[in-house]
Scaffold this active site. Structure first.
Site, short mmCIF file in Angstrom:
data_model
loop_
_atom_site.label_atom_id
_atom_site.label_comp_id
_atom_site.label_asym_id
_atom_site.label_seq_id
_atom_site.Cartn_x
_atom_site.Cartn_y
_atom_site.Cartn_z
CB CYS A 2 -0.92 0.01 1.22
SG CYS A 2 -2.04 -1.42 1.31
NE ARG A 51 -7.70 -2.65 1.99
CZ ARG A 51 -8.80 -3.28 2.36
NH1 ARG A 51 -9.99 -2.74 2.10
NH2 ARG A 51 -8.74 -4.45 2.98
CG LEU A 52 -2.34 -4.70 -3.24
CD1 LEU A 52 -2.94 -4.65 -4.65
CD2 LEU A 52 -0.88 -5.15 -3.32
CB ILE A 54 -3.44 -8.32 1.25
CG1 ILE A 54 -2.66 -7.74 0.07
CG2 ILE A 54 -2.88 -9.70 1.63
CD1 ILE A 54 -1.20 -7.45 0.37
CG ASN A 77 3.27 -0.21 2.81
OD1 ASN A 77 2.68 -1.16 2.28
ND2 ASN A 77 4.52 0.08 2.54
N GLY A 78 1.98 -2.56 4.96
CA GLY A 78 2.70 -3.74 5.39
C GLY A 78 1.78 -4.86 5.83
CG ASP A 102 -2.78 -6.55 8.93
OD1 ASP A 102 -3.62 -5.91 8.29
OD2 ASP A 102 -1.65 -6.83 8.45
CB ILE A 294 11.88 -14.29 -15.26
CG1 ILE A 294 11.86 -13.52 -16.57
CG2 ILE A 294 12.99 -13.80 -14.34
CD1 ILE A 294 11.44 -12.07 -16.42
N GLY A 368 12.67 -15.69 -1.73
CA GLY A 368 13.81 -16.13 -0.92
C GLY A 368 14.75 -14.99 -0.58
#
Length: 462
Positions: A2, A51-52, A54, A77-78, A102, A294, A368
């Site tokens: 976000c 906002r994204l 989730i 954000n997070g 959250d 990729i 990773g």
């Protein structure tokens, strides 16, 4: 991901909502799903959010998020990995929730503990909280600095945002490049915090929180500091116990990152780190893990898709492989815009491409990233230790000999590695670690015009 932004005025001038919206909407790429703004009483404080979605896709989880009486306003954000545990305790103590997010957990935790609540959060985050009662702004960043948070200030206001580009919406803020940052970019490939490429813009450092009063007074403190025990204080344990401990912690960390109400997957290179993450995901997810890799046509040195394919087959993932031509020059302007300046890590190119392509399939991915840093997986860490065993005179002789060989083909060529290793063997351990990680080191000043270098202060290469 976000985007957050905001401004606190010290001079008594009201903040136009359009100004907050302009800062916010420079971050549309971070939050395409919904928006929000908040202006405090008197219009001296403004918050903006993109906002994204989730966790909890309903409007109830939108931001800015407030408590029951509106005295606490938060943009965030997070992701907070322990929010379910925190939420249970808050409900038991009488707090009422209207969402499953959250975000709301942070709001109610702040009601109880104030700024000290930040230390209770396990996650990746950049947080801004406006406390209407105390007329104070709290800014906080996670322990590792995974989520970015920048701020700029003058004698009239302080502004903050997830990305520096938001500050270009502030017409009364002079965005002037900082010449002192240039040498550090050439050494590290980025500008180490709290500095940035701009004179009046700073990063909030990882593990740090700042409280800003309505009159502009700022107080910054660390709420977390990594501490390594002395070797003498560490009780030896058998290798199998150590391995079991790492395995248990890794499994728990991966599982806590799978809480999502949107499609989730993983980037898979076929290397140790991403393969471990995918393997652990495959154990706890009901459906096959969606994995993405990729490859670049025509350059096998940068193509790891064959290894990714092996890992995908082993864990029976739903694997998607993208193959592109290595025309990375076309992305330079795009990457500079996203990074708010030059960025010296070539992995930004494949990361951007695979992220863009994977977005058509999932919203969230695990990676990773960070494994090599935590477990000394890069060859340069091994080289730094091994170089201690090479006599200085032998290193000089070897370096002179290799300099007569043909020019290197690319940065992964064995000749490049050998030359850098021998240069490092002549340095102290501290210099060696920087040299092996640096883009430029001894030759850094050769990149600077003499008249430009003369204007700079002393350069700390370590």
């Amino acid at each position: 991901m976000c985007g957050i932004a905001g401004e606190l005025r010290f001079d008594g001038a009201p903040i136009p909502e359009a100004r907050v919206i302009a800062m916010r909407d420079h971050l549309v790429h971070r939050g395409p799903d919904s928006t929000g703004t908040y202006l405090a009483r008197g219009d001296r404080m403004g918050l903006g959010f993109r906002r994204l979605r989730i966790i909890d896709l309903t409007p109830n989880a939108g931001q800015p998020m407030t408590n029951e009486d509106g005295s606490v306003q938060l943009v965030f954000n997070g992701e907070i990995y322990n929010f379910l545990d925190l939420r249970k305790g808050l409900i038991a103590r009488g707090h009422r929730f209207r969402s499953r997010s959250d975000t709301e957990t942070i709001v109610h935790l702040y009601e109880e503990k104030g700024a000290d609540c930040i230390a209770d959060l396990d996650g990746m985050f950049a947080i801004a909280i406006w406390d209407e009662r105390s007329r104070r702004l709290l800014l906080a960043r996670d322990r590792a600095g995974k989520k970015p948070l920048f701020y700029c200030r003058s004698d009239r206001f302080l502004a903050f945002a997830s990305e520096i580009k938001s500050f270009f919406a502030l017409r009364d803020m002079v965005m002037e490049p900082d010449p002192e940052s240039v040498p550090y970019y050439f050494i590290h490939g980025y500008v180490p915090g709290p500095a940035t490429f701009y004179k009046h813009v700073r990063q909030l450092e990882p593990g740090t929180l700042t409280i800003v009063d309505a009159d502009g007074r700022m107080a910054t403190r660390r709420y977390w500091q990594i501490e390594f025990p002395r070797a003498a204080d560490v009780k030896p344990i058998p290798a199998h116990e150590a391995a079991a401990g790492v395995r248990e912690r890794m499994a728990r960390a991966v599982e806590r990152r799978l809480i999502s109400d949107v499609p989730l997957g993983a980037f898979l290179s076929g290397g140790i780190d991403s393969t471990i993450v995918v393997g652990l995901m495959s154990r706890v997810m009901a459906a096959p893990v969606k994995t993405f890799s990729i490859g670049f046509e025509g350059d096998p040195a940068y193509d790891e898709t064959a290894y990714a394919r092996l890992a995908a087959e082993r864990f029976k993932t739903e694997h998607t492989e993208f193959r592109v031509l290595p025309a990375s020059g076309d992305l330079i302007d795009t990457l500079i815009w996203h990074h708010d300046g030059p960025f010296g890590d070539s992995s930004a190119v494949p990361t951007y491409l695979v992220s863009k392509l994977a977005r058509a399939h999932v919203t969230v991915v695990l990676t990773g990233d960070g494994g090599d840093e935590l477990f000394a997986g890069y060859r340069r860490f091994w080289a730094a230790v091994q170089a201690e065993r090479v006599p200085r005179i032998a290193a000089r002789a070897g370096e002179a000999l290799l300099s007569r060989l043909a020019a290197r083909r690319h940065e992964r060529h064995w000749l490049t590695d050998a030359q850098r290793f021998l240069r490092a063997a002549r340095a102290t351990f501290e210099e060696r670690m920087t040299l092996l990680n640096a883009l430029f080191f001894e030759d850094m000043r050769d990149l600077l015009r003499p008249e430009f270098a003369a204007t700079l202060g002393p350069i700390d290469r370590l």
